[in-house]
Each structure stands twice: as C-alpha cells, then as structure tokens.
Design a protein around this motif. Sequence first.
Motif: not given
Length: 295
Positions: A56-71
């Motif tokens: 992101s180059g240090g720029d602020e992001v507005t939201a984050i998504g994490v896709s991962t195994m399991g529950i």
Amino acid sequence: MIRKQILGFDFGGTKVDIGLAEAGGELLASLRLHVGDFSTPEELVGKAIAAGKRLSGGDEVTAIGVSTMGITYSDHVELAPNICGWSTLQLPQIFSHSFPSVPVQIENDVRAACYAEWLWGSLRGKSSAAYLNLGTGIGMAFIIDGKMWRGHHGAAGEVAYLWTPNQAGFREGHAPFEEQYGGGGLDRRVREQFEQTQQFSDLFILPPTSQQRKFLSEVFGEIARRIGHVLLALDVEVVSVGGGIANQFERFAPIFHTEWERYLPYPPDLVLSQFRHQTGLQGALALAAIGGGER
C-alpha cells in the motif's frame, strides 16, 4: 482527490496472495508468499501483514478482507488442517492490532470466492445461487434470498465431509468426499489405475482412452450426484464452479447437466467462475469492498 483503496489477504495451504485494489475491485498491485518459507503460522501472518503494508506504500486503506481456510473465531480457527498450528491463531486480534481503525472482514475461502462472484462476477444480481469449488479442496457457499448463508456454526457448505456407508468421517479426522474427489485424491486414484500417469490433469493433455473416458465419466457423475443431493435442499437458480478442476468445465458440464436434468425437479444453471484463476484474492478483495460499504 484521494483514492479509496482496499487490501486483500488470501491464505491458502501452500501460498498467500496479497492484493491492493480500488474500492471497486480493480487490482492495482499484488504479491505472493510461499507458506513453506516460514517456520510458524505466526511468522507467516506477520510477514504477510508487513508485505501488505509495503504494497500500500504507506497510504491508508479503507478496508481489509482476509480469505482463509476453515472457520475463524475470535480465539481460534476450526476445520483448517492444511497448516500445522493454524487452528490456534487469533486472526481477528492480529489484524485489528496491525490495522487499527480499519474495518477487517475475515471469512472462509470458499465463501469469500462466492462473495467475489456475487459482487463482480458470474453470480452478480442473483438472489439464490451457489458457488462450488472443485480443486485440491471441495466446498460450497450459498446465496439465499439475497444474503450469504453461513449456517449456525459458520459451516454451511462443508461438503468435503459428505460420506457413504462405512467410510471414516469427521470424528476420525477424515473428509471422505474431498479425499476421494478432491485434487489430491484424484491424483492418487489416477496413479493407481493408469500407468505413466501422475496427475488427474494428465488425462486432459491427450484425447483420453476408452478406459480413461469411463473413469472420467464415473468421477464427474459421482461429483454431480453428491452436489445434486445438496442442491435438492436449496433450490438455487445458478451454480458457479471454480477451482483447478473447473479448467475442465467443458468436459464435466454435460455430465452435470445430464444428472441434474434427470433427478432435480428444478435443475439450476451451471456456469464457470469468472475469477477461477484468482478466486481467493478476488474473494478477499470482495470482503474488503463489502466491509468498506461498497456493496
């Protein structure tokens, strides 16, 4: 004008894909880490987060998504045997600590892929639909009445545990359907039945022999039947198929159609995933987009 940017993390059994995108999902930059390069899950997640911040180059992001195994729960992860030690991770706390004041959405990888198809791809605009992953793993996710259906424990769609009589099942540490018809199981069966054939995908390099055609017909027929049994309970309009085996869509789609037309009162349409080569990362970005209020 400051651009709204989102960040996605896709944790798989062998790799981690990280992507920076516009809020509408347009990928700006991405990178990949390999699970085998790290000694512990904690190290892997920490390095992935650091890589995401660099991306992101240090720029602020507005939201984050994490896709991962399991529950994923607040203090552990269930149904995620792919990486030793993954079950003890406290992923929500790790990400919220690393990205304070940024909304973080964490979801099962198959359900995340379904979000991507629903938001931007083959299931867009559908209020009753299913996503089927056919690859190393087998799993499903469902859009019911315009909402993602997660189930009471968040385990809706864990069709890897479908069984037949006398098979070892979940309580014995097995996922019978996936072990037989997932990528690894099919590779093993191909090696046992066909000389000089190492992988299931080898059957598609040259025109298959009559014995190989029979094998493929039986494999795809059984997958169609098992999934058809699940679809009877849901009556969806369309099923999108992704994952590595989806590369053979033209081979198995007619078999699925034949089975479903014969046995399902209202057979759904069958379509190919739009993001089949990048479903995990697109799923993570879709989670971020939804978390950032873009849907």
